[in-house]
Design a protein around this motif. Structure first.
Motif, PDB file in Angstrom:
ATOM      1  N   VAL A  51       0.884  -1.160   0.000  1.00  0.00           N
ATOM      2  CA  VAL A  51       0.000   0.000   0.000  1.00  0.00           C
ATOM      3  C   VAL A  51       0.922   1.211   0.000  1.00  0.00           C
ATOM      4  CG1 VAL A  51      -1.774   1.272   1.267  1.00  0.00           C
ATOM      5  CG2 VAL A  51      -1.779  -1.231   1.303  1.00  0.00           C
ATOM      6  N   THR A  95     -11.174   1.649   4.813  1.00  0.00           N
ATOM      7  CA  THR A  95     -11.394   1.294   3.414  1.00  0.00           C
ATOM      8  C   THR A  95     -10.223   0.489   2.873  1.00  0.00           C
ATOM      9  OG1 THR A  95     -12.782   3.236   3.050  1.00  0.00           O
ATOM     10  CG2 THR A  95     -11.771   2.237   1.097  1.00  0.00           C
ATOM     11  N   LEU A  96      -8.990   0.923   3.176  1.00  0.00           N
ATOM     12  CA  LEU A  96      -7.811   0.191   2.718  1.00  0.00           C
ATOM     13  C   LEU A  96      -7.750  -1.204   3.337  1.00  0.00           C
ATOM     14  CD1 LEU A  96      -5.162   3.060   2.770  1.00  0.00           C
ATOM     15  CD2 LEU A  96      -6.219   2.006   0.761  1.00  0.00           C
TER      16      LEU A  96
END
Length: 125
Positions: free
Chosen positions: A54, A111-112
């Motif tokens: 990420v 959300t991630l």
């Protein structure tokens, strides 16, 4: 078992974190500004064998190219997301800060995490 994320404490506001979540090695790079440690930190994620990375980046320029190059080298797919920002009627600048102490960064983190969970479960591939 999950392994706690290894923190790079040399930087006060941004970090590269590598750890294990649900059996996969995950790297998180929070620096996405030009002329930052982003490329170096993405390389660290590659060299430590992260299954998922990420990474913060801009929508164009070197930081976006760094992410694309890392994906190419590591055989990763890319899911592009954008930050959550609030713009009030009084102030015309966007910010994650809202009324009464609500910060949209927490919603982005959730959300991630949901994207990662769905990827691991096979719903995203």
């Amino acid at each position: 078992d999950d392994v706690p994320f290894e923190d790079n404490a040399d930087y006060a506001t941004d970090a590269v974190l590598v750890g294990t979540y649900r059996g996969l090695k995950i790297g998180i790079c929070t620096q996405g500004d030009p002329y930052s440690h982003q490329a170096e930190w993405l390389d660290k994620c590659l060299s430590t064998g992260c299954d998922i990375i990420v990474a913060a980046c801009r929508t164009k320029g070197y930081t976006k190219l760094n992410v694309e190059e890392t994906a190419r080298k590591g055989g990763y797919g890319i899911i592009w997301v954008s930050t959550f920002c609030h713009e009030s009627k009084e102030e015309k600048s966007a910010s994650p800060e809202m009324y009464e102490g609500v910060n949209l960064n927490q919603f982005m983190a959730e959300t991630l995490k949901s994207l990662i969970d769905n990827f691991i479960s096979g719903r995203l591939s």
